[in-house]
Design a protein around this motif. Structure first.
Motif, PDB file in Angstrom:
ATOM      1  N   GLY A   1     -26.199  13.752   0.884  1.00 56.62           N
ATOM      2  CA  GLY A   1     -27.774  13.589   0.411  1.00 56.62           C
ATOM      3  C   GLY A   1     -27.802  12.093  -0.550  1.00 56.62           C
ATOM      4  N   GLY A   2     -28.274  12.282  -1.805  1.00 53.84           N
ATOM      5  CA  GLY A   2     -28.744  11.193  -2.477  1.00 53.84           C
ATOM      6  C   GLY A   2     -27.516  10.115  -2.699  1.00 53.84           C
ATOM      7  N   LEU A   3     -26.455  10.499  -3.011  1.00 59.84           N
ATOM      8  CA  LEU A   3     -25.135   9.893  -3.234  1.00 59.84           C
ATOM      9  C   LEU A   3     -24.771   8.997  -2.063  1.00 59.84           C
TER      10      LEU A   3
ATOM     11  N   LEU B   1     -27.468   6.324  -1.116  1.00 60.25           N
ATOM     12  CA  LEU B   1     -27.835   5.232  -2.060  1.00 60.25           C
ATOM     13  C   LEU B   1     -26.736   4.516  -1.495  1.00 60.25           C
TER      14      LEU B   1
ATOM     15  N   ASP C   1     -23.042  18.970  -2.010  1.00 59.90           N
ATOM     16  CA  ASP C   1     -23.411  17.954  -2.676  1.00 59.90           C
ATOM     17  C   ASP C   1     -23.658  18.261  -4.238  1.00 59.90           C
ATOM     18  N   ASN C   2     -23.181  17.481  -4.946  1.00 58.91           N
ATOM     19  CA  ASN C   2     -23.255  17.935  -6.495  1.00 58.91           C
ATOM     20  C   ASN C   2     -22.675  19.275  -6.661  1.00 58.91           C
TER      21      ASN C   2
ATOM     22  N   ASP D   1     -19.048   7.599  -7.984  1.00 59.29           N
ATOM     23  CA  ASP D   1     -18.912   8.854  -8.345  1.00 59.29           C
ATOM     24  C   ASP D   1     -17.294   8.975  -8.535  1.00 59.29           C
TER      25      ASP D   1
ATOM     26  N   HIS E   1     -22.969   9.764 -11.207  1.00 54.75           N
ATOM     27  CA  HIS E   1     -24.250  10.089 -10.610  1.00 54.75           C
ATOM     28  C   HIS E   1     -24.768  11.771 -11.176  1.00 54.75           C
ATOM     29  N   THR E   2     -23.873  12.356 -12.073  1.00 53.03           N
ATOM     30  CA  THR E   2     -24.479  13.828 -12.196  1.00 53.03           C
ATOM     31  C   THR E   2     -23.897  14.293 -13.727  1.00 53.03           C
TER      32      THR E   2
ATOM     33  N   ASN F   1     -31.222   3.297  -9.987  1.00 49.94           N
ATOM     34  CA  ASN F   1     -30.938   3.232  -8.503  1.00 49.94           C
ATOM     35  C   ASN F   1     -32.231   2.796  -7.807  1.00 49.94           C
TER      36      ASN F   1
ATOM     37  N   TYR G   1     -31.238  23.421  -9.083  1.00 54.36           N
ATOM     38  CA  TYR G   1     -31.838  22.528 -10.171  1.00 54.36           C
ATOM     39  C   TYR G   1     -32.785  21.853  -9.588  1.00 54.36           C
TER      40      TYR G   1
ATOM     41  N   GLU H   1     -31.565  16.022 -12.784  1.00 53.95           N
ATOM     42  CA  GLU H   1     -31.379  15.138 -11.672  1.00 53.95           C
ATOM     43  C   GLU H   1     -31.450  13.827 -12.270  1.00 53.95           C
ATOM     44  N   ALA H   2     -30.284  13.643 -11.882  1.00 50.11           N
ATOM     45  CA  ALA H   2     -29.609  12.054 -12.378  1.00 50.11           C
ATOM     46  C   ALA H   2     -30.652  10.779 -12.362  1.00 50.11           C
ATOM     47  N   SER H   3     -31.217  10.700 -10.960  1.00 47.92           N
ATOM     48  CA  SER H   3     -32.125   9.786 -10.701  1.00 47.92           C
ATOM     49  C   SER H   3     -33.193  10.212  -9.438  1.00 47.92           C
ATOM     50  N   GLY H   4     -32.454  10.667  -8.587  1.00 43.61           N
ATOM     51  CA  GLY H   4     -33.520  10.852  -7.343  1.00 43.61           C
ATOM     52  C   GLY H   4     -33.765   9.449  -6.758  1.00 43.61           C
ATOM     53  N   THR H   5     -33.918   9.459  -5.385  1.00 46.13           N
ATOM     54  CA  THR H   5     -34.226   8.347  -4.858  1.00 46.13           C
ATOM     55  C   THR H   5     -35.329   8.721  -3.654  1.00 46.13           C
TER      56      THR H   5
HETATM   57  O1  H53 Z   1     -26.976  10.880  -6.327  1.00 47.39           O
HETATM   58  C1  H53 Z   1     -27.997  10.267  -6.280  1.00 47.39           C
HETATM   59  C2  H53 Z   1     -29.184  10.721  -7.484  1.00 47.39           C
HETATM   60  C3  H53 Z   1     -29.226  12.211  -7.571  1.00 47.39           C
HETATM   61  C4  H53 Z   1     -27.786  12.789  -7.491  1.00 47.39           C
HETATM   62  C5  H53 Z   1     -27.015  12.590  -6.537  1.00 47.39           C
HETATM   63  C6  H53 Z   1     -25.747  13.122  -6.342  1.00 47.39           C
HETATM   64  C7  H53 Z   1     -25.129  13.537  -5.111  1.00 47.39           C
HETATM   65  O2  H53 Z   1     -25.856  13.357  -4.067  1.00 47.39           O
HETATM   66  C8  H53 Z   1     -23.857  13.980  -5.245  1.00 47.39           C
HETATM   67  C9  H53 Z   1     -22.905  14.021  -6.045  1.00 47.39           C
HETATM   68  C10 H53 Z   1     -23.249  13.717  -7.385  1.00 47.39           C
HETATM   69  O3  H53 Z   1     -22.677  13.641  -8.405  1.00 47.39           O
HETATM   70  C11 H53 Z   1     -24.832  13.148  -7.284  1.00 47.39           C
HETATM   71  O4  H53 Z   1     -27.894  14.328  -7.637  1.00 47.39           O
HETATM   72  O5  H53 Z   1     -30.026  12.330  -8.830  1.00 47.39           O
HETATM   73  O6  H53 Z   1     -30.107  10.039  -7.256  1.00 47.39           O
HETATM   74  C12 H53 Z   1     -27.707   8.749  -6.248  1.00 47.39           C
HETATM   75  O7  H53 Z   1     -27.431   8.421  -7.383  1.00 47.39           O
END
Ligand code: H53
Length: 819
Positions: free
Chosen positions: A122-124, A127, A277-278, A325, A363-364, A470, A559, A658-662
């Motif tokens: 996913g996002g990570l 990115l 993811d996460n 990460d 990232h989290t 991001n 979340y 949500e750390a950032s979202g893209t």
């Molecule tokens: O990373 C994205 C952020 C997003 C965050 C995501 C992410 C993962 O996809 C996987 C593990 C993790 O610790 C964080 O959830 O908010 O935009 C890129 O920074």
């Protein structure tokens, strides 16, 4: 640079000859009988000849200039299809389309033959892919290091509404045309065994790792083509294979070693991407993947450094290693081990280099995503690394004692080793202690990292914790995926905006221009039609493009609150059927999301949305006002159709989660208006576009924490709000699962008796109200168009080029090297 960003002459005849040569010699097909896939593969190979040449030339230039470079270590690179994007970066899109046309082939159709390399969740992972694109576009010397998974993220289908996973053999039988194997870069990686003490020739007491087994790391390079320049950087992916069995016979004579081996086949190590993811699962094979990745990458970084004639002492001056990460954290003790055991450095010398080489991105904040590994597991698989981690911690604890004498509480909190029935190694703590910079990924997130996650670290290491917001690459996420909008932008601000997204602000002055508004909305309509056609062809659902296209695409996680979206849909359904005064503009709710295979509630939410969709889409009573579509197998290539087609972007996570979202950025660039909470990068997006051009709702971070501290009671909202009650009760009936009442009840159960951990019910009323506002505003198309244009115009901050410049200037201290 010539037309279309092209940097070198294109020799059409030579290119066509190369395609035909690959068709026959590589794929054993003739011009007469070749399938579209044969043509796509042959074309890819012919293009890769060009990029591989540039990759080698870039490599040589950087080595001879002794340029400082960044090494981006990530377990995931969700690159998506490369062919179309590389054609744009090479400035060859039109030329190649014309050349292929002469060969009787349509480029657009051929591009559809490519499978997505889904080497991320996913996002990570996405990115990391955007960052590689921006490094190359701006010519910051870089190597991306990842894993060459045989199977990427699982393919998703729905059977009776439930997610079913299938393996993703992304390379097919023929292999991926863009990758090139680099046998000369092969590495050997050790595992298991024990550590022994010995005295070296100079009489020093030393320690060394006597491994139990060795595996081989094979390097595969994918070309990251710089947009409009001739730089091509490698994305180097390691594949694990078994070594010759000499180690086994050498170390196997005593059964004590053999007894430690798990039934391990080297080929399993890079067999498959872990689909979480996460979420940290703590599996031994995952640790092995992480170490294999780090050992190969660190060895390759050292190889490059020394081969360029540099001294090992100068490593930190010429190389920096960014940890995406905590997944590649084990690279830290690995570099310490190599410097001490192989290069015979003292601890202090090695530490000086290590602690100035690594930087870490957090990232989290989610506790379940913060990685820990059991000490016993590391001890067994990587005994020398465990020793080194203990030593790092020991020295760190002395430092803590100096700052907070006698304070055991703070020691327990900061220690890399977490005490308990099973001692665990906290990878994030190891990172913060051992790196020169730690960054969060959006302003709010980075503040929370300092305030809530690592306050003492922030005190101990002032200035180490920072922010880099991001961003996403405008090449893939505007130029390539939205040609209609791109043409419009170029007409107004010139055609160099893909490399200089600041230029896009030039659109602002057309926001009130009615003629421009109409053309902008016409492009949106075309993009909605393109998506509607895809959905009709692939899912048999007909959509009206006059409806509001309201889209939520991202991993499925509580979340992220796809179930809040669902409750809103249920509330509309209820009102349409029960309230004769209720009116709404037709709306299509579109979802795309994969759930981790072991995440039961996430899978229940997918099932519920699918079941609601089945009913709603065929319910005549709704007069076509409500449609729900869950697109199966959401992936980068579908995202490229979805982002440009959205009117409304759902960014509705619980504040602070949500750390950032893209995806939020991609939607807004393509002219969707955001409905979102004050979370992640939404906060900065609001700053850029202004309050009038974004729909913010819900509790703020501090309100969430306050409510939780006071004792959150979901039933309070349930009893107070009849609409919410109606929506929740629908989940208890057989309305959407005829004959099977209660099939959707797990969600209701989680929200009421399960305590509603993500405060869905607390935010429901404001969410519904904000959607009513959206409904009202959409009816005024001029105002809506104005807002959409302003979203496109005011998103330049969220180019990943800016993110990379922030990293380069503030963290890596890196200069571009032009070819
Ligand atoms: O990373 C994205 C952020 C997003 C965050 C995501 C992410 C993962 O996809 C996987 C593990 C993790 O610790 C964080 O959830 O908010 O935009 C890129 O920074």
């Amino acid at each position: 640079m010539s037309k279309n960003g092209q940097t070198q002459q294109f020799d059409k005849a030579a290119f066509q000859a190369a395609v035909e040569k690959h068709l026959t010699t590589t794929y054993a097909a003739t011009v007469e009988n070749a399938t579209p896939r044969n043509w796509y593969m042959a074309m890819g190979k012919a293009l890769a000849e060009i990029s591989t040449g540039n990759l080698l030339a870039t490599e040589q230039q950087l080595a001879s200039e002794k340029a400082r470079s960044v090494n981006y270590l990530s377990l995931e690179f969700l690159i998506g299809r490369l062919t179309g994007n590389n054609l744009i970066s090479m400035g060859l899109y039109e030329d190649v389309a014309a050349a292929m046309e002469e060969l009787g082939q349509n480029l657009t159709d051929l591009l559809e033959e490519e499978r997505d390399p889904a080497l991320g969740n996913g996002g990570l992972g996405r990115l990391a892919a955007c960052f590689m694109d921006s490094l190359a576009a701006q010519e910051y010397p870089a190597v991306g290091y990842g894993l060459h998974y045989e199977y990427g993220l699982f393919r998703q289908s729905f059977v009776d509404g439930r997610q079913v996973e299938a393996p993703d053999a992304w390379r097919g039988i023929e292999g991926y045309p863009w990758e090139v194997v680099r046998p000369e870069l092969t590495q050997h990686v050790s595992l298991y065994g024990h550590v022994e003490a010995y005295v070296d020739d100079a009489g020093n007491n030393c320690r060394r790792w006597v491994p139990g087994m060795t595996v081989e790391g094979i390097a595969w390079d994918l070309p990251i083509v710089g947009y409009g320049n001739n730089s091509v950087y490698p994305l180097r992916l390691w594949e694990c294979r078994s070594s010759a069995p000499f180690n086994l016979s050498r170390f196997n004579d005593g059964d004590y070693v053999g007894a430690q081996y798990p039934a391990l086949e080297a080929g399993n190590v890079t067999k498959v991407l872990y689909p979480n993811d996460n979420h940290d699962q703590g599996k031994a094979l995952r640790l092995m993947q992480q170490y294999f990745h780090c050992a190969c990458s660190v060895a390759d970084i050292l190889r490059r450094h020394l081969a360029a004639g540099n001294k090992i002492e100068d490593l930190a001056a010429l190389e920096t290693i960014q940890l995406n990460d905590t997944h590649p954290t084990i690279a830290i003790p690995e570099l310490m081990r190599v410097l001490i055991d192989d290069f015979k450095m003292s601890w202090d010398q090695a530490w000086e280099i290590c602690s100035h080489t690594f930087a870490y991105t957090n990232h989290t904040l989610l506790p379940e995503a913060l990685e820990t590994w059991s000490e016993a597991l590391i001890q067994q698989m990587l005994p020398r690394h465990m020793e080194i981690i203990f030593e790092i911690n020991h020295r760190f604890m002395l430092q803590v004692e100096k700052t907070w004498p006698g304070n055991n509480e703070v020691k327990r909190k900061l220690s890399i080793i977490q005490e308990g029935p099973q001692r665990m190694v906290r990878m994030a703590n190891l990172c913060v202690v051992s790196t020169y910079a730690v960054n969060g990924v959006a302003a709010l997130h980075s503040e929370l990292v300092k305030r809530d996650l690592f306050p003492e670290f922030n005190e101990l290491f002032p200035g180490r914790l920072t922010n880099v917001t991001n961003g996403v690459t405008p090449r893939r996420w505007i130029k390539y995926c939205n040609p209609g909008l791109s043409a419009l932008i170029s007409e107004k601000v010139g055609d160099d905006w893909p490399a200089h997204l600041e230029k896009i602000a030039g659109l602002e002055k057309f926001a009130d221009d009615e003629a421009f508004q109409q053309r902008y909305m016409a492009v949106k309509k075309e993009n909605k039609q393109r998506l509607a056609d895809w959905i009709n062809e692939n899912m048999g659902i007909e959509l009206d493009t006059n409806a509001i296209f309201d889209i939520q695409i991202k991993r499925l996680h509580e979340y992220k609150r796809q179930h809040l979206n669902l409750l809103h849909i249920l509330s509309l359904y209820h009102r349409l059927l029960n309230d004769p005064t209720f009116d709404m503009h037709p709306r299509v709710f579109i979802f795309g999301a994969k759930a981790a295979p072991g995440y039961a509630l996430a899978k229940d939410i997918i099932f519920a949305i699918n079941k609601v969709a089945e009913k709603v889409n065929n319910d005549e009573r709704l007069g076509g006002k409500l449609k729900v579509v869950f697109i199966p197998d959401y992936r980068v290539s579908l995202a490229e159709i979805l982002f440009p087609a959205a009117d409304v972007s759902e960014q509705i996570s619980t504040a602070g989660k949500e750390a950032s979202g893209t995806g939020n950025m991609k939607f807004a660039m393509n002219g969707a208006l955001t409905i979102g909470t004050m979370d992640g990068a939404n906060v900065e997006m609001r700053e850029e576009v202004g309050d009038d051009n974004i729909f913010i709702f819900g509790l703020l971070v501090d309100e969430v924490q306050k409510l939780k501290n006071e004792g959150y009671d979901p039933y309070r909202y349930y009893h107070a709000d009849s609409l919410l009650r109606a929506a929740l009760e629908l989940l208890n009936t057989d309305e959407f699962t005829p004959g099977h009442p209660g099939q959707l009840a797990a969600i209701r159960q989680n929200l009421l008796d399960g305590g509603d951990p993500y405060l869905v019910l607390a935010d429901f009323a404001d969410y519904v109200k904000t959607h009513e506002e959206i409904d009202a505003q959409y009816r005024d198309q001029k105002t809506w168009a104005r807002k959409a244009i302003l979203n496109t115009a005011l998103m330049s901050k969220f180019s990943s080029d800016r993110s990379i410049r922030d990293y380069a200037n503030n963290i890596w201290k890196l200069e571009p090297v032009k070819r």
